[in-house]
Enzyme design. Structure first.
Site, PDB file in Angstrom:
ATOM      1  CG  HIS A  90       1.826   4.830   7.418  1.00 34.30           C
ATOM      2  ND1 HIS A  90       2.760   3.821   7.404  1.00 34.30           N
ATOM      3  CD2 HIS A  90       0.628   4.238   7.590  1.00 34.30           C
ATOM      4  CE1 HIS A  90       2.134   2.655   7.553  1.00 34.30           C
ATOM      5  NE2 HIS A  90       0.831   2.883   7.664  1.00 34.30           N
ATOM      6  CD  GLU A 160      -1.829   3.022  11.040  1.00 37.27           C
ATOM      7  OE1 GLU A 160      -2.703   2.344  10.512  1.00 37.27           O
ATOM      8  OE2 GLU A 160      -0.759   3.314  10.486  1.00 37.27           O
TER       9      GLU A 160
HETATM   10  P1  PGA Z   1      -2.262  -3.306   8.229  1.00 33.39           P
HETATM   11  O1  PGA Z   1      -1.703  -1.831   7.931  1.00 33.39           O
HETATM   12  O2  PGA Z   1      -3.773  -3.193   8.299  1.00 33.39           O
HETATM   13  O3  PGA Z   1      -1.800  -4.119   7.092  1.00 33.39           O
HETATM   14  O4  PGA Z   1      -1.690  -3.718   9.546  1.00 33.39           O
HETATM   15  C1  PGA Z   1      -2.232  -0.705   8.564  1.00 33.39           C
HETATM   16  C2  PGA Z   1      -1.387   0.493   8.209  1.00 33.39           C
HETATM   17  O5  PGA Z   1      -0.157   0.366   8.174  1.00 33.39           O
HETATM   18  O6  PGA Z   1      -1.912   1.591   7.944  1.00 33.39           O
END
Ligand code: PGA
Length: 247
Positions: A90, A160
């Site tokens: 992450h 992401e």
């Molecule tokens: P968010 O986070 O939906 O608050 O943007 C997603 C993540 O970091 O996994």
């Protein structure tokens, strides 16, 4: 459809954790599978004796298999309390020091202990020259190459982009840009996975997924689900979001 609820450190009391778990049980259906990723102690408490369809993911695993590593939580200890998935790489862990090498070690550790890894990749910014594509290619390649072909087929990819995390729906990626990236990820996976496995690989999207953009993103981009952060700990938002995905 897979919805992974990344609670981060937003949830820190057991009463709230129990409420969100009960909601997830109500929302999970044969169309949408819900995976909760609570902080480690809460995961242990909720997953004990879990007989529901809701599954649990570690937010991270240690690269070590155990031993003298104060504060680390091994993949095996997550598996032993009932987690079946593990988020690895992450961006918030990468910012805290996880290099591509560490991410690859964590992936291997999750797989060794039977956890399905959810590998997070994504560029910091969108530049005009398409350098963001090479960032994504490199992260995927460095993470998957050390694994065996069989192991590579087990990894779920979560795209992401860092610039879209923790904002609002309007600041997130749009369906067109997302669909371009999903195609690109499958193209890179075709080079890394054996046979025709890249077509079967699951690709999730994360970064400001909210009730306002979930439907448009899911319908027009070829993704298989979401990794949801802040909206996953707000019961009303999470419920609205999950209901939209049930077709
Ligand atoms: P968010 O986070 O939906 O608050 O943007 C997603 C993540 O970091 O996994």
């Amino acid at each position: 459809m897979l919805i992974v609820a990344n609670w981060k450190a937003y949830v820190d009391d057991f009463a709230k954790a129990k409420k969100l778990f009960a909601l997830a049980k109500r929302l999970s259906s044969s169309h949408a599978s819900i995976v909760l990723a609570p902080p480690a102690p809460l995961l242990g408490a909720l997953a004990a004796g879990n007989k529901s369809k809701v599954a649990f993911a570690a937010q991270d695993v240690s690269r070590a298999s155990g031993g003298a590593h104060t504060g680390e939580v091994s993949a095996r200890s997550y598996a032993t309390v009932g987690a079946t998935y593990a988020i690895v790489g992450h961006s918030e862990r990468r910012t805290a020091g996880d290099t591509d090498t560490i991410v690859a070690e964590k992936l291997a550790m999750a797989l060794t202990h039977g956890l399905t890894p959810i590998l997070c990749i994504g560029e910091t910014e969108r530049d005009g020259e398409g350098k963001y594509l090479s960032v994504v290619r490199e992260e995927l390649t460095l993470a998957l190459t050390p694994l065996t072909h069989k192991e590579r087929t087990k990894v779920i990819i979560a795209y992401e982009p860092l610039w879209a995390i923790g904002k609002t729906a309007s600041a997130a990626i749009g369906p067109n840009d997302l669909s371009e990236m999903v195609l690109y990820i499958h193209k890179v996976l075709a080079e890394l996975l054996p046979g025709k496995n890249s077509a079967r690989a699951l690709v999730l999207y994360g970064g400001s997924v909210e009730p306002d953009n979930a439907k448009a993103l899911i319908e027009n981009s070829g993704i298989n689900g979401f990794l949801v952060g802040h909206a996953s700990v707000e019961p009303d938002a999470f419920s609205l979001l999950a209901k939209q995905l049930v077709r």
